[in-house]
Design a protein around this motif. Sequence first.
Motif, PDB file in Angstrom:
ATOM      1  N   VAL A  41       0.842  -1.206   0.000  1.00 27.33           N
ATOM      2  CA  VAL A  41       0.000   0.000   0.000  1.00 27.33           C
ATOM      3  C   VAL A  41       0.873   1.251   0.000  1.00 27.33           C
ATOM      4  N   ALA A  42       1.874   1.254   0.851  1.00 28.21           N
ATOM      5  CA  ALA A  42       2.762   2.418   0.941  1.00 28.21           C
ATOM      6  C   ALA A  42       3.492   2.670  -0.378  1.00 28.21           C
ATOM      7  N   PHE A  43       3.915   1.594  -1.026  1.00 29.13           N
ATOM      8  CA  PHE A  43       4.626   1.713  -2.299  1.00 29.13           C
ATOM      9  C   PHE A  43       3.724   2.335  -3.363  1.00 29.13           C
ATOM     10  N   ILE A  44       2.465   1.914  -3.412  1.00 28.21           N
ATOM     11  CA  ILE A  44       1.509   2.490  -4.354  1.00 28.21           C
ATOM     12  C   ILE A  44       1.338   3.984  -4.084  1.00 28.21           C
ATOM     13  N   ALA A  45       1.149   4.331  -2.821  1.00 28.53           N
ATOM     14  CA  ALA A  45       0.870   5.727  -2.469  1.00 28.53           C
ATOM     15  C   ALA A  45       2.066   6.644  -2.680  1.00 28.53           C
ATOM     16  N   ALA A  46       3.274   6.094  -2.556  1.00 30.57           N
ATOM     17  CA  ALA A  46       4.475   6.924  -2.668  1.00 30.57           C
ATOM     18  C   ALA A  46       4.972   7.071  -4.099  1.00 30.57           C
ATOM     19  N   ALA A  47       4.338   6.379  -5.038  1.00 32.47           N
ATOM     20  CA  ALA A  47       4.745   6.515  -6.444  1.00 32.47           C
ATOM     21  C   ALA A  47       4.505   7.948  -6.919  1.00 32.47           C
ATOM     22  N   PRO A  48       5.254   8.407  -7.921  1.00 38.42           N
ATOM     23  CA  PRO A  48       5.004   9.749  -8.464  1.00 38.42           C
ATOM     24  C   PRO A  48       3.548   9.907  -8.880  1.00 38.42           C
ATOM     25  N   ARG A  49       3.036  11.114  -8.798  1.00 36.36           N
ATOM     26  CA  ARG A  49       1.614  11.371  -8.998  1.00 36.36           C
ATOM     27  C   ARG A  49       1.102  10.871 -10.346  1.00 36.36           C
ATOM     28  N   HIS A  50       1.959  10.837 -11.351  1.00 41.15           N
ATOM     29  CA  HIS A  50       1.509  10.420 -12.685  1.00 41.15           C
ATOM     30  C   HIS A  50       1.564   8.908 -12.871  1.00 41.15           C
ATOM     31  N   VAL A  51       1.943   8.171 -11.837  1.00 38.78           N
ATOM     32  CA  VAL A  51       2.094   6.714 -11.919  1.00 38.78           C
ATOM     33  C   VAL A  51       0.998   6.048 -11.097  1.00 38.78           C
ATOM     34  N   ASN A  52       0.204   5.189 -11.739  1.00 43.80           N
ATOM     35  CA  ASN A  52      -0.855   4.459 -11.047  1.00 43.80           C
ATOM     36  C   ASN A  52      -0.559   2.959 -11.147  1.00 43.80           C
ATOM     37  N   LEU A  53      -0.223   2.369 -10.005  1.00 41.50           N
ATOM     38  CA  LEU A  53      -0.015   0.922  -9.928  1.00 41.50           C
ATOM     39  C   LEU A  53      -1.391   0.303  -9.689  1.00 41.50           C
ATOM     40  N   THR A  54      -2.027  -0.141 -10.748  1.00 46.70           N
ATOM     41  CA  THR A  54      -3.468  -0.338 -10.728  1.00 46.70           C
ATOM     42  C   THR A  54      -3.942  -1.599 -10.019  1.00 46.70           C
ATOM     43  N   GLU A  55      -3.310  -2.729 -10.274  1.00 49.86           N
ATOM     44  CA  GLU A  55      -3.731  -3.991  -9.676  1.00 49.86           C
ATOM     45  C   GLU A  55      -2.489  -4.787  -9.296  1.00 49.86           C
ATOM     46  N   ILE A  56      -2.378  -5.112  -8.026  1.00 52.61           N
ATOM     47  CA  ILE A  56      -1.223  -5.853  -7.563  1.00 52.61           C
ATOM     48  C   ILE A  56      -1.680  -7.117  -6.846  1.00 52.61           C
ATOM     49  N   THR A  57      -1.224  -8.260  -7.341  1.00 51.18           N
ATOM     50  CA  THR A  57      -1.442  -9.535  -6.658  1.00 51.18           C
ATOM     51  C   THR A  57      -0.209  -9.847  -5.855  1.00 51.18           C
ATOM     52  N   ILE A  58      -0.393 -10.156  -4.584  1.00 53.90           N
ATOM     53  CA  ILE A  58       0.733 -10.449  -3.709  1.00 53.90           C
ATOM     54  C   ILE A  58       0.471 -11.794  -3.033  1.00 53.90           C
ATOM     55  N   LEU A  59       1.371 -12.747  -3.281  1.00 56.56           N
ATOM     56  CA  LEU A  59       1.194 -14.120  -2.806  1.00 56.56           C
ATOM     57  C   LEU A  59       2.371 -14.558  -1.958  1.00 56.56           C
ATOM     58  N   PRO A  60       2.136 -15.455  -1.006  1.00 55.16           N
ATOM     59  CA  PRO A  60       3.258 -16.161  -0.408  1.00 55.16           C
ATOM     60  C   PRO A  60       3.973 -16.959  -1.505  1.00 55.16           C
ATOM     61  N   THR A  61       5.262 -17.035  -1.439  1.00 56.39           N
ATOM     62  CA  THR A  61       6.023 -17.732  -2.466  1.00 56.39           C
ATOM     63  C   THR A  61       5.536 -19.167  -2.658  1.00 56.39           C
ATOM     64  N   ALA A  62       5.165 -19.832  -1.569  1.00 54.64           N
ATOM     65  CA  ALA A  62       4.805 -21.249  -1.630  1.00 54.64           C
ATOM     66  C   ALA A  62       3.327 -21.489  -1.942  1.00 54.64           C
ATOM     67  N   GLN A  63       2.528 -20.419  -2.097  1.00 56.08           N
ATOM     68  CA  GLN A  63       1.116 -20.630  -2.368  1.00 56.08           C
ATOM     69  C   GLN A  63       0.891 -20.906  -3.848  1.00 56.08           C
ATOM     70  N   ALA A  64       0.302 -22.067  -4.145  1.00 54.51           N
ATOM     71  CA  ALA A  64       0.135 -22.481  -5.540  1.00 54.51           C
ATOM     72  C   ALA A  64      -1.175 -21.986  -6.141  1.00 54.51           C
ATOM     73  N   VAL A  65      -2.214 -21.810  -5.332  1.00 53.53           N
ATOM     74  CA  VAL A  65      -3.512 -21.380  -5.864  1.00 53.53           C
ATOM     75  C   VAL A  65      -4.063 -20.262  -5.008  1.00 53.53           C
TER      76      VAL A  65
END
Length: 257
Positions: A233-257
């Motif tokens: 969340v912090a990384f998205i908010a701190a991006a330059p104003r003209h940059v929109n990180l629109t959809e981020i999937t974040i998984l544990p490395t070992a999670q398969a599904v």
Amino acid sequence: MTVLTGTPLAGRVAVITGASSGIGAATALRLAGLGAKVAVMARRKDRLDDLVATVQAAGGTAIALPVDVTGRESVNDAAAEVAERLGTADLVVNNAGVQLISPITDLRQDDWQRQIDLNITGVMNVIGAFLPHLTAAAGSGRPADLITTSSIAATRILEKFSVYSGTKAYISHLTRLLRVELGPKNIRVATIEPGMVDTELPSHVTDPDASALMEGLLTEIDPLRSADVAETVAFIAAAPRHVNLTEITILPTAQAV
């Protein structure tokens, strides 16, 4: 991911819902640590008060707003209080939610309704209350972010997750649609879709088999921590104003599904 340092969010006013525990609490602490003034919203006042005390002890600014986001007028009142005490909110983390998985044939209609009320209606109430804040912030040349917590359940086909997954699919697709309208107004709209996170959310599950499934996953793999999602969340908010990180999937490395 680069770990942020310093105070890149100084001068910003953040609102975090579902802030009494888990991802919401971790996000509030992280954003405050990066310089934002934070308003934390949830139903459990005692936990919010503890969170505010922690932020203040570290030199940050925070206020507690004990609010049930399913109540539209209460959320509108909270938005007015944020404006009065902290200023116009320019960073809204729409995080409140509940997960009550069970077989659809069990007909747990109260659980269905609770998920719809919190995961959908609550999200919409927060958008309705704080969109004027974000519009004003963007209009004055400031960054403006609407970030919503969805889930990988929005796109995965998972047994017993029907209603929960449906609510999260609503959130993820709503984010895409809102971006069409709000992007041209310089309001960034983003969603985060986490996988298995070690929070209290699985403890809300009322179906014994589903609860055992969730507990099993937590012990079989090294799950995400709330702080991992907060950093995103912090990384998205701190991006330059003209940059929109629109959809981020974040998984544990070992999670398969």
